[in-house]
Design a protein around this motif. Structure first.
Motif, PDB file in Angstrom:
ATOM      1  N   VAL A 137      18.018  30.998   4.834  1.00  0.00           N
ATOM      2  CA  VAL A 137      17.578  30.098   6.076  1.00  0.00           C
ATOM      3  C   VAL A 137      15.901  29.134   5.828  1.00  0.00           C
ATOM      4  O   VAL A 137      14.488  30.397   5.788  1.00  0.00           O
ATOM      5  CB  VAL A 137      17.038  30.334   7.554  1.00  0.00           C
ATOM      6  N   GLU A 138      16.190  27.433   5.929  1.00  0.00           N
ATOM      7  CA  GLU A 138      14.617  27.038   5.723  1.00  0.00           C
ATOM      8  C   GLU A 138      14.277  26.229   6.858  1.00  0.00           C
ATOM      9  O   GLU A 138      15.464  25.322   7.296  1.00  0.00           O
ATOM     10  CB  GLU A 138      14.997  26.167   4.599  1.00  0.00           C
ATOM     11  N   ASP A 139      14.100  26.876   7.450  1.00  0.00           N
ATOM     12  CA  ASP A 139      13.709  25.903   8.981  1.00  0.00           C
ATOM     13  C   ASP A 139      11.972  25.503   9.435  1.00  0.00           C
ATOM     14  O   ASP A 139      11.828  24.858   9.905  1.00  0.00           O
ATOM     15  CB  ASP A 139      13.609  27.140  10.742  1.00  0.00           C
ATOM     16  N   VAL A 140      11.561  25.016   8.057  1.00  0.00           N
ATOM     17  CA  VAL A 140      10.895  23.747   8.044  1.00  0.00           C
ATOM     18  C   VAL A 140      11.024  22.568   8.820  1.00  0.00           C
ATOM     19  O   VAL A 140      12.125  21.462   8.199  1.00  0.00           O
ATOM     20  CB  VAL A 140      10.045  23.658   6.552  1.00  0.00           C
ATOM     21  N   SER A 141      10.659  22.199   9.835  1.00  0.00           N
ATOM     22  CA  SER A 141      10.369  21.462  10.564  1.00  0.00           C
ATOM     23  C   SER A 141       8.575  20.147   9.597  1.00  0.00           C
ATOM     24  O   SER A 141       8.080  20.877  10.217  1.00  0.00           O
ATOM     25  CB  SER A 141      10.523  21.218  11.824  1.00  0.00           C
ATOM     26  N   LEU A 142       8.940  19.009   9.340  1.00  0.00           N
ATOM     27  CA  LEU A 142       7.761  17.886   8.703  1.00  0.00           C
ATOM     28  C   LEU A 142       8.306  16.704   9.525  1.00  0.00           C
ATOM     29  O   LEU A 142       8.902  16.627   9.711  1.00  0.00           O
ATOM     30  CB  LEU A 142       7.889  17.826   7.296  1.00  0.00           C
ATOM     31  N   ASP A 143       7.296  16.081   9.310  1.00  0.00           N
ATOM     32  CA  ASP A 143       7.844  15.108   9.872  1.00  0.00           C
ATOM     33  C   ASP A 143       7.684  13.662   8.738  1.00  0.00           C
ATOM     34  O   ASP A 143       7.111  12.737   8.917  1.00  0.00           O
ATOM     35  CB  ASP A 143       6.320  14.589  11.009  1.00  0.00           C
ATOM     36  N   THR A 144       7.747  14.477   7.697  1.00  0.00           N
ATOM     37  CA  THR A 144       8.177  13.484   6.372  1.00  0.00           C
ATOM     38  C   THR A 144       9.366  14.496   5.823  1.00  0.00           C
ATOM     39  O   THR A 144      10.043  15.563   6.319  1.00  0.00           O
ATOM     40  CB  THR A 144       7.005  12.826   5.522  1.00  0.00           C
ATOM     41  N   ILE A 145      10.202  13.564   4.835  1.00  0.00           N
ATOM     42  CA  ILE A 145      10.416  13.726   3.804  1.00  0.00           C
ATOM     43  C   ILE A 145      10.420  15.165   3.094  1.00  0.00           C
ATOM     44  O   ILE A 145       9.315  14.756   2.712  1.00  0.00           O
ATOM     45  CB  ILE A 145      11.670  12.834   3.712  1.00  0.00           C
ATOM     46  N   TRP A 146      11.243  17.224   3.473  1.00  0.00           N
ATOM     47  CA  TRP A 146      10.426  17.745   1.927  1.00  0.00           C
ATOM     48  C   TRP A 146      11.626  17.737   1.206  1.00  0.00           C
ATOM     49  O   TRP A 146      12.792  17.546   0.788  1.00  0.00           O
ATOM     50  CB  TRP A 146      11.318  18.716   3.246  1.00  0.00           C
ATOM     51  N   LEU A 147      10.990  16.786   0.105  1.00  0.00           N
ATOM     52  CA  LEU A 147      12.118  16.567  -1.242  1.00  0.00           C
ATOM     53  C   LEU A 147      11.551  17.507  -2.458  1.00  0.00           C
ATOM     54  O   LEU A 147      10.721  17.989  -2.192  1.00  0.00           O
ATOM     55  CB  LEU A 147      11.062  15.623  -1.543  1.00  0.00           C
ATOM     56  N   GLY A 260       4.707   3.748   1.903  1.00  0.00           N
ATOM     57  CA  GLY A 260       3.404   2.399   2.650  1.00  0.00           C
ATOM     58  C   GLY A 260       3.989   1.661   3.200  1.00  0.00           C
ATOM     59  O   GLY A 260       3.959   0.684   3.943  1.00  0.00           O
ATOM     60  N   VAL A 261       5.690   0.851   2.503  1.00  0.00           N
ATOM     61  CA  VAL A 261       5.803   0.280   3.114  1.00  0.00           C
ATOM     62  C   VAL A 261       7.542   0.010   3.317  1.00  0.00           C
ATOM     63  O   VAL A 261       8.034   1.189   3.502  1.00  0.00           O
ATOM     64  CB  VAL A 261       6.196  -0.839   1.809  1.00  0.00           C
ATOM     65  N   ASP A 262       7.886  -0.869   4.059  1.00  0.00           N
ATOM     66  CA  ASP A 262       8.958  -0.736   4.499  1.00  0.00           C
ATOM     67  C   ASP A 262      10.535  -0.237   4.156  1.00  0.00           C
ATOM     68  O   ASP A 262      10.665  -1.234   2.765  1.00  0.00           O
ATOM     69  CB  ASP A 262       9.156  -1.966   5.014  1.00  0.00           C
ATOM     70  N   ILE A 313      13.938   6.980  -1.065  1.00  0.00           N
ATOM     71  CA  ILE A 313      13.286   7.428  -0.153  1.00  0.00           C
ATOM     72  C   ILE A 313      12.117   7.577   0.124  1.00  0.00           C
ATOM     73  O   ILE A 313      11.428   7.085  -0.264  1.00  0.00           O
ATOM     74  CB  ILE A 313      12.819   8.735  -1.384  1.00  0.00           C
ATOM     75  N   GLY A 314      11.969   7.164   2.226  1.00  0.00           N
ATOM     76  CA  GLY A 314      10.686   6.295   2.603  1.00  0.00           C
ATOM     77  C   GLY A 314       9.582   8.318   2.742  1.00  0.00           C
ATOM     78  O   GLY A 314       9.520   9.111   2.798  1.00  0.00           O
ATOM     79  N   VAL A 315       8.728   7.091   1.911  1.00  0.00           N
ATOM     80  CA  VAL A 315       6.973   7.451   2.624  1.00  0.00           C
ATOM     81  C   VAL A 315       6.478   6.753   3.089  1.00  0.00           C
ATOM     82  O   VAL A 315       5.489   6.057   2.014  1.00  0.00           O
ATOM     83  CB  VAL A 315       6.539   8.183   0.671  1.00  0.00           C
ATOM     84  N   PRO A 316       6.175   7.351   4.228  1.00  0.00           N
ATOM     85  CA  PRO A 316       5.873   6.584   5.291  1.00  0.00           C
ATOM     86  C   PRO A 316       4.060   6.717   5.259  1.00  0.00           C
ATOM     87  O   PRO A 316       3.340   7.480   4.514  1.00  0.00           O
ATOM     88  CB  PRO A 316       6.064   7.006   6.839  1.00  0.00           C
ATOM     89  N   ASN A 317       3.588   6.131   6.059  1.00  0.00           N
ATOM     90  CA  ASN A 317       1.994   6.023   5.944  1.00  0.00           C
ATOM     91  C   ASN A 317       2.035   6.642   7.260  1.00  0.00           C
ATOM     92  O   ASN A 317       0.385   7.521   6.889  1.00  0.00           O
ATOM     93  CB  ASN A 317       2.107   4.373   6.936  1.00  0.00           C
ATOM     94  N   LYS A 318       2.241   8.010   7.421  1.00  0.00           N
ATOM     95  CA  LYS A 318       2.115   8.895   8.024  1.00  0.00           C
ATOM     96  C   LYS A 318       1.681  10.380   7.131  1.00  0.00           C
ATOM     97  O   LYS A 318       1.125  10.804   6.990  1.00  0.00           O
ATOM     98  CB  LYS A 318       2.438   9.649   9.562  1.00  0.00           C
ATOM     99  N   PRO A 335     -12.144  12.799  -4.629  1.00  0.00           N
ATOM    100  CA  PRO A 335     -12.631  13.292  -2.586  1.00  0.00           C
ATOM    101  C   PRO A 335     -12.472  12.445  -2.074  1.00  0.00           C
ATOM    102  O   PRO A 335     -13.410  11.508  -2.238  1.00  0.00           O
ATOM    103  CB  PRO A 335     -13.592  13.949  -2.718  1.00  0.00           C
ATOM    104  N   GLY A 336     -12.218  12.747  -1.389  1.00  0.00           N
ATOM    105  CA  GLY A 336     -12.565  11.567   0.086  1.00  0.00           C
ATOM    106  C   GLY A 336     -11.887  10.420   0.337  1.00  0.00           C
ATOM    107  O   GLY A 336     -11.175   9.787   0.839  1.00  0.00           O
ATOM    108  N   THR A 337     -10.648   9.632  -1.280  1.00  0.00           N
ATOM    109  CA  THR A 337      -9.872   8.999  -1.366  1.00  0.00           C
ATOM    110  C   THR A 337      -9.080   9.074  -0.481  1.00  0.00           C
ATOM    111  O   THR A 337      -9.123  10.046  -0.829  1.00  0.00           O
ATOM    112  CB  THR A 337     -10.132   8.053  -2.950  1.00  0.00           C
ATOM    113  N   GLN A 338      -7.657   8.243  -0.233  1.00  0.00           N
ATOM    114  CA  GLN A 338      -5.975   8.264   0.235  1.00  0.00           C
ATOM    115  C   GLN A 338      -5.150   8.301  -0.880  1.00  0.00           C
ATOM    116  O   GLN A 338      -4.923   7.535  -1.433  1.00  0.00           O
ATOM    117  CB  GLN A 338      -6.472   7.349   1.319  1.00  0.00           C
ATOM    118  N   VAL A 339      -4.160   9.049  -0.725  1.00  0.00           N
ATOM    119  CA  VAL A 339      -3.177   9.359  -1.129  1.00  0.00           C
ATOM    120  C   VAL A 339      -2.007   9.531  -0.225  1.00  0.00           C
ATOM    121  O   VAL A 339      -2.371  10.219   0.741  1.00  0.00           O
ATOM    122  CB  VAL A 339      -3.096  10.463  -2.216  1.00  0.00           C
ATOM    123  N   TYR A 340      -1.005   8.914  -0.632  1.00  0.00           N
ATOM    124  CA  TYR A 340      -0.330   9.671   0.341  1.00  0.00           C
ATOM    125  C   TYR A 340       0.500  10.772  -0.514  1.00  0.00           C
ATOM    126  O   TYR A 340       0.958  11.087  -1.727  1.00  0.00           O
ATOM    127  CB  TYR A 340       1.285   8.577  -0.165  1.00  0.00           C
TER     128      TYR A 340
END
Ligand SMILES: [Zn+2]
Ligand SMILES: [Zn+2]
Length: 528
Positions: A137-147, A260-262, A313-318, A335-340
């Motif tokens: 059983v894999e019961d991970v709940s993420l707020d993004t897709i788990w790919l 990060g785009v629609d 496959i959606g990779v949202p801003n969150k 370090p400190g820069t942002q990645v999706y």
């Protein structure tokens, strides 16, 4: 480290503890090595738990050693040259299989055992001895897709077996920035599945951008993107049936990511995948690649095929996160820069199938293993039949007592308190056999700061269920995870439990199961 590979560490960048590394390096291997001169039957097992079962049945007629040293992680241990020598001398080999062991261990066995040497997968074979298997059983709940990536089918029609490998090679990435897919190994070191930053080298067969998986397995990984926009990844699959023949082409496919785009802004696409467990999948029988996704989270029952030609496959801003200071993540940028980033969501290398391989956590399954070991040893050494039968009967009587002891001990815990909160998903059988609910794995995301929502979910689970203690394998108890942090905040005990391996304190299967039952009783019955 028992189960490090599948440790759900909490939502932090993994921290290396030098002490743990030292322990790992010094993990005690079983003393015996196999030899051609020893007149006894040379028995090789993969793990220490199987070594103990085999030693109990074989007694004085056998020498037993295990490939995976005590204190090491069966899910990720890779054999050394010295281990291969043991394989060559073995008269019989026992693995657990069901993808418990690192594929390199299975390949070492299958390739180096002498002709005619029995090579027994206990988890599979024990089913004929009434062992019960349950789904993982894999019961991970993420707020993004788990790919991740997946191989569907056994390839038996093509002559594939458990030693065969699917090669999944990225051949190009089109996009505004870099795409890096990587696996964070047990102590945080990344290994790369795809890295568009250093190009794609056809001349070496895309070696640096290739992931290998056994048939019918999937793996989880992190996916990082340095800039927003649409990315297209070309993935080619080939099945290496055995090392001697050329790999069989399985097809090629383009997978599209909206970062990060629609996702609806990508022309020609009718579906978006942005939640649940999904894998870039190669189907051996159909010889094609597609997306296999489970947006409803029901496991095999609710998995659906999505055509990559029409699915984004959606990779949202969150999914944006800051690259941490740890130099092991320098490959992502400053370090400190942002990645999706889509998180791997489990710490360590995590290749597995649909069935939970940790059968021994139900003592009745260990009895089935023992019976299969007995009958296999009788086949190898018929003169010892009477001894093996007598040893096995005596040991099975011990195991029956152990089964009763574990059941009675856990029964002393008030039913409302029989909750096991832990991080390694090794205890499904224990839960099913002895009536313990496996509650609230830590929502894992080893490559991001803990999300407040994840923490809140864990805290609420613990409060609502009035859970007095959480459980960790001893080597990992010292490690700071969301689970240990929440336990400290909520003033809970952190108690030991053993999953896949022995250590210096617990050196036999019987001790291990007694210890686990007593730890559950003590920690769940009494207040801190
Ligand atoms: Zn495990
Ligand atoms: Zn999985």
């Amino acid at each position: 480290m028992p189960g490090t590979a599948r440790y759900r560490s909490g939502q932090r960048w993994p921290v290396v503890l030098p002490l743990l590394v030292a322990l790992l390096g010094g993990g005690c291997r079983s003393e015996a090595t196999l030899s051609a001169r020893d007149q006894r039957i040379q028995v090789l097992t993969t793990t220490g738990i199987l070594r103990d079962l085999a030693a109990n049945v074989g007694g004085d007629r056998v020498t037993v050693t295990s490939l995976v040293p005590d204190g090491a992680d069966a899910h990720s241990y890779e054999p050394s040259l010295r281990d291969i020598r043991d394989v060559v001398y073995a008269d019989v080999a026992f693995s657990n299989y069901l993808l418990l062991e690192e594929q390199a261990v299975i390949k070492a066995l299958d390739a180096n055992l002498r002709d005619g040497v029995p090579n027994v997968s206990l988890a599979e074979g024990a089913v004929k001895y009434a062992a019960e298997i349950i789904p993982l059983v894999e019961d991970v709940s993420l707020d993004t897709i788990w790919l991740g990536m997946r191989v569907r089918g056994t390839g038996a029609a093509l002559g594939a077996n458990r030693s065969s490998e699917m090669l999944l090679s990225a051949t190009t990435v089109d996009g505004p920035g870099r795409m890096v897919a990587y696996v964070t190994e047990s102590f945080g070191n990344p290994s790369f599945a795809v890295d568009s930053g250093d190009g794609f080298d056809a001349s070496n067969g895309y070696r640096d951008d290739t992931t290998t998986l056994p048939p019918d397995a999937h793996t989880h990984m992190s996916w990082a993107f340095t800039k927003p926009g649409v990315y297209r990844l070309s993935l080619r699959a080939r099945l290496a049936v055995d090392p001697r023949t050329a790999p069989v082409p399985m097809g090629e496919q383009v997978f599209t990511f909206a970062v990060g785009v629609d996702p609806h802004s990508v022309p020609g696409m009718s579906e978006t995948l942005d939640s649940g467990h999904a894998d870039l999948t190669v189907d051996i029988d159909q010889r094609r690649l597609y997306l296999l996704a489970d947006p409803e989270g029901g496991g095999e029952a609710t998995q659906k095929v999505y055509d990559p030609a029409h699915t984004v496959i959606g990779v949202p801003n969150k999914a944006l996160l800051e690259i941490p200071g740890d130099r092991r993540f320098r490959f992502l940028g400053r370090p400190g820069t942002q990645v999706y980033q889509l998180p791997q969501a489990v710490l360590g290398k995590h290749v597995h199938g649909e069935i939970d391989p940790h059968l021994w956590q139900d003592v009745r399954n260990a009895i089935a293993y023992t019976q299969l070991i007995r009958d296999t040893l009788i086949g190898v050494d018929p003169e010892g039949a009477a001894t093996y039968r007598a040893n096995a009967s005596a040991y099975i009587r011990q195991l029956e007592k152990l089964d009763t002891y574990v059941r009675d001990t856990i029964a002393q815990i008030p039913p409302s308190r029989r909750h096991l909160v832990t991080t390694h998903d090794a205890f499904g059988y224990l839960g099913q056999a002895y009536g313990v609910r496996i509650s609230g794995f830590v929502t894992p995301n080893p490559a991001a700061e803990p999300s407040l929502a994840d923490r809140r979910r864990l805290t609420e689970t613990i409060r609502n269920l009035r859970i007095p203690a959480v459980f960790l394998e001893p080597d990992l108890a010292a490690r700071s995870t969301t689970l240990t942090e929440v336990a400290h905040e909520e003033d809970l005990r952190i108690c030991p439990i053993y999953g896949d391996a022995f250590d210096r304190d617990v050196t036999t299967y019987v001790e291990m199961m007694r210890f686990n039952a007593e730890s559950l009783r003590t920690c769940l019955t009494t207040e801190k």
